[in-house]
Scaffold this motif. Structure first.
Motif, PDB file in Angstrom:
ATOM      1  N   VAL A 111       5.314  19.235 -12.130  1.00 17.67           N
ATOM      2  CA  VAL A 111       6.558  19.800 -12.664  1.00 17.67           C
ATOM      3  C   VAL A 111       6.436  20.007 -14.164  1.00 17.67           C
ATOM      4  CG1 VAL A 111       9.002  19.278 -13.094  1.00 17.67           C
ATOM      5  CG2 VAL A 111       8.025  18.926 -10.831  1.00 17.67           C
ATOM      6  N   TYR A 112       5.869  19.060 -14.862  1.00 20.59           N
ATOM      7  CA  TYR A 112       5.699  19.193 -16.304  1.00 20.59           C
ATOM      8  C   TYR A 112       4.805  20.388 -16.638  1.00 20.59           C
ATOM      9  CZ  TYR A 112       4.106  18.359 -21.040  1.00 20.59           C
ATOM     10  OH  TYR A 112       3.780  18.512 -22.361  1.00 20.59           O
ATOM     11  N   ILE A 113       3.683  20.475 -15.974  1.00 14.86           N
ATOM     12  CA  ILE A 113       2.744  21.550 -16.290  1.00 14.86           C
ATOM     13  C   ILE A 113       3.326  22.907 -15.907  1.00 14.86           C
ATOM     14  CG2 ILE A 113       0.508  22.519 -15.606  1.00 14.86           C
ATOM     15  CD1 ILE A 113      -0.705  19.891 -16.045  1.00 14.86           C
ATOM     16  N   TYR A 114       3.942  22.993 -14.751  1.00 13.17           N
ATOM     17  CA  TYR A 114       4.448  24.289 -14.303  1.00 13.17           C
ATOM     18  C   TYR A 114       5.651  24.747 -15.117  1.00 13.17           C
ATOM     19  CZ  TYR A 114       6.014  28.058 -11.343  1.00 13.17           C
ATOM     20  OH  TYR A 114       6.405  29.277 -10.886  1.00 13.17           O
ATOM     21  N   TYR A 115       6.654  23.899 -15.220  1.00  8.53           N
ATOM     22  CA  TYR A 115       7.905  24.335 -15.842  1.00  8.53           C
ATOM     23  C   TYR A 115       7.871  24.314 -17.364  1.00  8.53           C
ATOM     24  CZ  TYR A 115      10.111  24.555 -11.312  1.00  8.53           C
ATOM     25  OH  TYR A 115      10.431  24.895 -10.034  1.00  8.53           O
ATOM     26  N   ILE A 116       7.176  23.401 -17.956  1.00  8.26           N
ATOM     27  CA  ILE A 116       7.192  23.306 -19.415  1.00  8.26           C
ATOM     28  C   ILE A 116       6.078  24.143 -20.039  1.00  8.26           C
ATOM     29  CG2 ILE A 116       6.893  21.720 -21.348  1.00  8.26           C
ATOM     30  CD1 ILE A 116       8.384  19.642 -19.721  1.00  8.26           C
ATOM     31  N   GLU A 117       4.912  24.128 -19.444  1.00 11.17           N
ATOM     32  CA  GLU A 117       3.790  24.832 -20.050  1.00 11.17           C
ATOM     33  C   GLU A 117       3.763  26.320 -19.702  1.00 11.17           C
ATOM     34  OE1 GLU A 117       1.522  23.748 -22.209  1.00 11.17           O
ATOM     35  OE2 GLU A 117       2.520  21.799 -22.295  1.00 11.17           O
ATOM     36  N   PHE A 118       4.103  26.684 -18.469  1.00 11.02           N
ATOM     37  CA  PHE A 118       3.901  28.059 -18.034  1.00 11.02           C
ATOM     38  C   PHE A 118       5.179  28.875 -17.871  1.00 11.02           C
ATOM     39  CE2 PHE A 118       0.047  25.966 -16.203  1.00 11.02           C
ATOM     40  CZ  PHE A 118      -0.838  26.552 -17.094  1.00 11.02           C
ATOM     41  N   LEU A 119       6.305  28.273 -17.632  1.00  9.25           N
ATOM     42  CA  LEU A 119       7.524  29.032 -17.352  1.00  9.25           C
ATOM     43  C   LEU A 119       8.037  29.703 -18.619  1.00  9.25           C
ATOM     44  CD1 LEU A 119       9.364  29.606 -14.948  1.00  9.25           C
ATOM     45  CD2 LEU A 119      10.848  27.800 -15.762  1.00  9.25           C
ATOM     46  N   GLY A 120       8.240  30.990 -18.559  1.00 11.03           N
ATOM     47  CA  GLY A 120       8.805  31.731 -19.677  1.00 11.03           C
ATOM     48  C   GLY A 120       7.816  32.089 -20.762  1.00 11.03           C
ATOM     49  N   THR A 141       0.828  -1.197   0.000  1.00  3.23           N
ATOM     50  CA  THR A 141       0.000   0.000   0.000  1.00  3.23           C
ATOM     51  C   THR A 141       0.863   1.248   0.000  1.00  3.23           C
ATOM     52  OG1 THR A 141      -1.698  -1.197   1.214  1.00  3.23           O
ATOM     53  CG2 THR A 141      -1.850   1.197   1.209  1.00  3.23           C
ATOM     54  N   LEU A 142       1.892   1.271   0.803  1.00  2.69           N
ATOM     55  CA  LEU A 142       2.791   2.429   0.837  1.00  2.69           C
ATOM     56  C   LEU A 142       3.501   2.611  -0.494  1.00  2.69           C
ATOM     57  CD1 LEU A 142       4.336   2.066   4.403  1.00  2.69           C
ATOM     58  CD2 LEU A 142       2.621   3.697   3.639  1.00  2.69           C
ATOM     59  N   THR A 143       3.831   1.516  -1.155  1.00  5.80           N
ATOM     60  CA  THR A 143       4.474   1.608  -2.468  1.00  5.80           C
ATOM     61  C   THR A 143       3.533   2.223  -3.491  1.00  5.80           C
ATOM     62  OG1 THR A 143       5.799  -0.346  -1.946  1.00  5.80           O
ATOM     63  CG2 THR A 143       5.633   0.280  -4.262  1.00  5.80           C
ATOM     64  N   LEU A 144       2.277   1.798  -3.492  1.00  6.75           N
ATOM     65  CA  LEU A 144       1.312   2.367  -4.427  1.00  6.75           C
ATOM     66  C   LEU A 144       1.070   3.849  -4.159  1.00  6.75           C
ATOM     67  CD1 LEU A 144      -1.345  -0.461  -4.698  1.00  6.75           C
ATOM     68  CD2 LEU A 144       0.326   0.244  -6.408  1.00  6.75           C
ATOM     69  N   ILE A 145       1.001   4.239  -2.893  1.00  4.68           N
ATOM     70  CA  ILE A 145       0.825   5.651  -2.559  1.00  4.68           C
ATOM     71  C   ILE A 145       2.030   6.455  -3.003  1.00  4.68           C
ATOM     72  CG2 ILE A 145       0.661   7.264  -0.617  1.00  4.68           C
ATOM     73  CD1 ILE A 145      -1.093   5.154   0.776  1.00  4.68           C
ATOM     74  N   ALA A 146       3.229   5.919  -2.817  1.00  4.24           N
ATOM     75  CA  ALA A 146       4.446   6.620  -3.234  1.00  4.24           C
ATOM     76  C   ALA A 146       4.505   6.775  -4.756  1.00  4.24           C
ATOM     77  CB  ALA A 146       5.677   5.870  -2.732  1.00  4.24           C
ATOM     78  N   ILE A 147       4.101   5.748  -5.489  1.00  5.40           N
ATOM     79  CA  ILE A 147       4.090   5.830  -6.956  1.00  5.40           C
ATOM     80  C   ILE A 147       3.073   6.870  -7.412  1.00  5.40           C
ATOM     81  CG2 ILE A 147       3.458   4.564  -9.050  1.00  5.40           C
ATOM     82  CD1 ILE A 147       4.715   2.079  -7.730  1.00  5.40           C
ATOM     83  N   TYR A 148       1.893   6.875  -6.797  1.00  2.00           N
ATOM     84  CA  TYR A 148       0.866   7.850  -7.147  1.00  2.00           C
ATOM     85  C   TYR A 148       1.350   9.269  -6.851  1.00  2.00           C
ATOM     86  CZ  TYR A 148      -3.627  10.242  -7.184  1.00  2.00           C
ATOM     87  OH  TYR A 148      -4.644  11.100  -7.444  1.00  2.00           O
ATOM     88  N   PHE A 149       1.985   9.465  -5.698  1.00  2.49           N
ATOM     89  CA  PHE A 149       2.510  10.780  -5.340  1.00  2.49           C
ATOM     90  C   PHE A 149       3.599  11.210  -6.318  1.00  2.49           C
ATOM     91  CE2 PHE A 149       5.259  13.592  -2.803  1.00  2.49           C
ATOM     92  CZ  PHE A 149       4.330  14.566  -2.491  1.00  2.49           C
ATOM     93  N   ALA A 150       4.462  10.291  -6.736  1.00  2.00           N
ATOM     94  CA  ALA A 150       5.512  10.619  -7.706  1.00  2.00           C
ATOM     95  C   ALA A 150       4.905  11.029  -9.045  1.00  2.00           C
ATOM     96  CB  ALA A 150       6.456   9.433  -7.881  1.00  2.00           C
ATOM     97  N   ILE A 151       3.848  10.351  -9.476  1.00  2.00           N
ATOM     98  CA  ILE A 151       3.177  10.722 -10.724  1.00  2.00           C
ATOM     99  C   ILE A 151       2.582  12.119 -10.607  1.00  2.00           C
ATOM    100  CG2 ILE A 151       1.173  10.194 -12.175  1.00  2.00           C
ATOM    101  CD1 ILE A 151       1.791   7.216 -11.662  1.00  2.00           C
ATOM    102  N   LEU A 152       1.967  12.429  -9.465  1.00  2.00           N
ATOM    103  CA  LEU A 152       1.411  13.762  -9.268  1.00  2.00           C
ATOM    104  C   LEU A 152       2.488  14.842  -9.287  1.00  2.00           C
ATOM    105  CD1 LEU A 152      -1.288  13.187  -6.506  1.00  2.00           C
ATOM    106  CD2 LEU A 152      -1.642  13.696  -8.908  1.00  2.00           C
ATOM    107  N   VAL A 153       3.600  14.581  -8.641  1.00  2.00           N
ATOM    108  CA  VAL A 153       4.692  15.560  -8.608  1.00  2.00           C
ATOM    109  C   VAL A 153       5.275  15.755 -10.006  1.00  2.00           C
ATOM    110  CG1 VAL A 153       7.043  15.968  -7.752  1.00  2.00           C
ATOM    111  CG2 VAL A 153       5.241  15.228  -6.187  1.00  2.00           C
TER     112      VAL A 153
END
Length: 58
Positions: A42-51, A26-38
């Protein structure tokens, strides 16, 4: 005769593992889900909006 044998079966054998619950999966699945969210954030903030200027469509 089969009913008599099962009626006298020992009651202390419940037929299961006596190990305690281990929530590693269960902790592994939560960690994987959290990593996907992070990574998504990062993709949306830095690639789509930065600059770039914000564009309002509508």
């Amino acid at each position: 005769m089969g009913q008599h044998e099962t009626a006298n079966a020992p009651t202390d054998d419940v037929g299961g593992d006596t190990e305690e619950f281990d929530p590693i999966g269960t902790l592994t699945l939560i960690a994987i889900y959290f990593a996907i969210l992070v990574l998504s954030w990062v993709y949306i903030y830095y690639i789509e909006f930065l600059g770039r200027d914000l564009i309002v469509v509508g």
